[in-house]
Design a protein around this motif. Structure first.
Motif, mmCIF file in Angstrom:
data_model
loop_
_atom_site.group_PDB
_atom_site.id
_atom_site.type_symbol
_atom_site.label_atom_id
_atom_site.label_comp_id
_atom_site.label_asym_id
_atom_site.label_seq_id
_atom_site.Cartn_x
_atom_site.Cartn_y
_atom_site.Cartn_z
ATOM 1 N N VAL A 37 20.549 40.232 35.014
ATOM 2 C CA VAL A 37 21.625 40.710 35.890
ATOM 3 C C VAL A 37 22.032 39.606 36.850
ATOM 4 C CG1 VAL A 37 22.218 42.385 37.678
ATOM 5 C CG2 VAL A 37 20.928 43.116 35.680
ATOM 6 N N LEU A 38 21.068 38.907 37.411
ATOM 7 C CA LEU A 38 21.380 37.793 38.313
ATOM 8 C C LEU A 38 22.154 36.703 37.586
ATOM 9 C CD1 LEU A 38 18.018 37.531 40.274
ATOM 10 C CD2 LEU A 38 20.190 38.484 41.064
ATOM 11 N N ARG A 39 21.775 36.441 36.333
ATOM 12 C CA ARG A 39 22.474 35.430 35.545
ATOM 13 C C ARG A 39 23.915 35.865 35.292
ATOM 14 N NH1 ARG A 39 18.844 34.615 31.640
ATOM 15 N NH2 ARG A 39 19.629 36.379 30.455
ATOM 16 N N LEU A 40 24.119 37.145 34.987
ATOM 17 C CA LEU A 40 25.472 37.644 34.742
ATOM 18 C C LEU A 40 26.322 37.663 36.010
ATOM 19 C CD1 LEU A 40 24.736 40.587 32.303
ATOM 20 C CD2 LEU A 40 25.724 38.369 31.747
ATOM 21 N N LEU A 41 25.708 37.936 37.151
ATOM 22 C CA LEU A 41 26.454 37.964 38.408
ATOM 23 C C LEU A 41 26.989 36.587 38.802
ATOM 24 C CD1 LEU A 41 24.395 40.472 40.566
ATOM 25 C CD2 LEU A 41 26.707 40.775 39.673
ATOM 26 N N ARG A 42 26.368 35.532 38.289
ATOM 27 C CA ARG A 42 26.867 34.183 38.578
ATOM 28 C C ARG A 42 28.246 33.951 37.976
ATOM 29 N NH1 ARG A 42 22.153 30.305 36.879
ATOM 30 N NH2 ARG A 42 21.528 32.119 35.694
ATOM 31 N N TYR A 43 28.601 34.709 36.944
ATOM 32 C CA TYR A 43 29.895 34.533 36.282
ATOM 33 C C TYR A 43 30.990 35.403 36.883
ATOM 34 C CZ TYR A 43 27.170 32.059 32.822
ATOM 35 O OH TYR A 43 26.339 31.175 32.205
ATOM 36 N N THR A 44 30.694 36.173 37.886
ATOM 37 C CA THR A 44 31.696 37.059 38.477
ATOM 38 C C THR A 44 32.887 36.288 39.038
ATOM 39 O OG1 THR A 44 29.996 38.696 38.951
ATOM 40 C CG2 THR A 44 32.060 38.882 40.175
ATOM 41 N N PRO A 45 32.703 35.249 39.865
ATOM 42 C CA PRO A 45 33.875 34.531 40.360
ATOM 43 C C PRO A 45 34.691 33.883 39.240
ATOM 44 C CG PRO A 45 31.932 33.930 41.619
ATOM 45 C CD PRO A 45 31.470 34.738 40.455
ATOM 46 N N VAL A 46 34.007 33.376 38.231
ATOM 47 C CA VAL A 46 34.706 32.734 37.116
ATOM 48 C C VAL A 46 35.557 33.758 36.375
ATOM 49 C CG1 VAL A 46 34.355 31.492 34.946
ATOM 50 C CG2 VAL A 46 32.898 31.015 36.905
ATOM 51 N N ALA A 47 35.116 34.988 36.326
ATOM 52 C CA ALA A 47 35.881 36.040 35.650
ATOM 53 C C ALA A 47 36.990 36.589 36.527
ATOM 54 C CB ALA A 47 34.943 37.163 35.241
ATOM 55 N N LEU A 48 36.801 36.617 37.829
ATOM 56 C CA LEU A 48 37.792 37.212 38.719
ATOM 57 C C LEU A 48 38.938 36.269 39.082
ATOM 58 C CD1 LEU A 48 35.582 39.230 41.210
ATOM 59 C CD2 LEU A 48 36.974 40.094 39.347
ATOM 60 N N PHE A 49 38.650 35.008 39.317
ATOM 61 C CA PHE A 49 39.689 34.088 39.764
ATOM 62 C C PHE A 49 40.851 33.962 38.784
ATOM 63 C CE2 PHE A 49 36.628 31.917 42.839
ATOM 64 C CZ PHE A 49 37.127 32.652 43.900
ATOM 65 N N PRO A 50 40.627 33.821 37.492
ATOM 66 C CA PRO A 50 41.785 33.767 36.592
ATOM 67 C C PRO A 50 42.629 35.038 36.636
ATOM 68 C CG PRO A 50 39.855 32.958 35.461
ATOM 69 C CD PRO A 50 39.386 33.529 36.762
ATOM 70 N N GLY A 51 41.991 36.181 36.803
ATOM 71 C CA GLY A 51 42.741 37.423 36.894
ATOM 72 C C GLY A 51 43.562 37.532 38.159
ATOM 73 N N ILE A 52 43.130 36.882 39.204
ATOM 74 C CA ILE A 52 43.879 36.880 40.457
ATOM 75 C C ILE A 52 44.976 35.823 40.425
ATOM 76 C CG2 ILE A 52 43.702 36.390 42.931
ATOM 77 C CD1 ILE A 52 40.850 37.543 42.785
ATOM 78 N N ILE A 53 44.666 34.651 39.882
ATOM 79 C CA ILE A 53 45.582 33.516 39.949
ATOM 80 C C ILE A 53 46.665 33.564 38.881
ATOM 81 C CG2 ILE A 53 45.693 31.002 39.741
ATOM 82 C CD1 ILE A 53 42.896 30.986 41.056
ATOM 83 N N ALA A 54 46.340 33.986 37.672
ATOM 84 C CA ALA A 54 47.302 33.960 36.567
ATOM 85 C C ALA A 54 48.593 34.717 36.877
ATOM 86 C CB ALA A 54 46.662 34.476 35.288
ATOM 87 N N PRO A 55 48.556 35.931 37.413
ATOM 88 C CA PRO A 55 49.825 36.598 37.725
ATOM 89 C C PRO A 55 50.635 35.867 38.796
ATOM 90 C CG PRO A 55 48.049 38.189 37.697
ATOM 91 C CD PRO A 55 47.423 36.837 37.593
ATOM 92 N N LEU A 56 49.946 35.214 39.732
ATOM 93 C CA LEU A 56 50.651 34.487 40.775
ATOM 94 C C LEU A 56 51.352 33.245 40.240
ATOM 95 C CD1 LEU A 56 47.975 34.728 43.601
ATOM 96 C CD2 LEU A 56 50.055 36.075 43.343
ATOM 97 N N VAL A 57 50.819 32.690 39.147
ATOM 98 C CA VAL A 57 51.428 31.505 38.547
ATOM 99 C C VAL A 57 52.484 31.905 37.521
ATOM 100 C CG1 VAL A 57 50.982 29.477 37.110
ATOM 101 C CG2 VAL A 57 49.413 30.054 38.939
ATOM 102 N N LEU A 58 52.179 32.888 36.696
ATOM 103 C CA LEU A 58 53.072 33.236 35.589
ATOM 104 C C LEU A 58 54.266 34.083 36.017
ATOM 105 C CD1 LEU A 58 50.406 33.944 32.847
ATOM 106 C CD2 LEU A 58 51.745 31.871 33.211
ATOM 107 N N SER A 59 54.101 34.929 37.004
ATOM 108 C CA SER A 59 55.233 35.744 37.466
ATOM 109 C C SER A 59 55.168 35.903 38.983
ATOM 110 C CB SER A 59 55.229 37.111 36.786
ATOM 111 O OG SER A 59 54.044 37.804 37.080
#
Length: 107
Positions: A37-59
């Motif tokens: 679980v700790l290992r998986l939680l390390r990937y949370t920012p990597v998974a969230l940032f593209p979802g936040i940034i992509a809409p701001l760049v694409l539209s």
């Protein structure tokens, strides 16, 4: 909606947010989490940032949802600086400078 309905919605959303956070901090906060679980939680920012940034760049809202080449180029330039330097402050500074530069050049 009248004022009472608005306050009911605000209070319900506040209670829901509190319960979600309490489930992690209050109930699990004092326990040791399993290693996977700790290992998986390390990937949370990597998974969230593209979802936040992509809409701001694409539209972006600044262009009424239409893709803007200046913002796309600035995002690519920022990504390049971040990958090369591995420095968040350098990436932010390069992104801001490149956005204003590309907006000025491409009008």
């Amino acid at each position: 909606m009248n004022g009472a309905e608005v306050w009911i919605v605000i209070l319900a959303l506040g209670a829901g947010t509190y319960l979600i956070r309490f489930s992690f901090l209050g109930l699990i906060g004092s326990r040791r989490l399993p290693e996977f679980v700790l290992r998986l939680l390390r990937y949370t920012p990597v998974a969230l940032f593209p979802g936040i940034i992509a809409p701001l760049v694409l539209s972006p809202a600044a262009t009424d949802g239409q893709f803007d080449p200046a913002r796309g180029l600035a995002a690519l330039f920022t990504l390049g600086v971040a990958l090369v330097t591995r420095n968040m402050l350098a990436a932010i500074a390069a992104g801001a400078a490149s956005l204003y530069t590309f907006l000025w050049l491409l009008g």
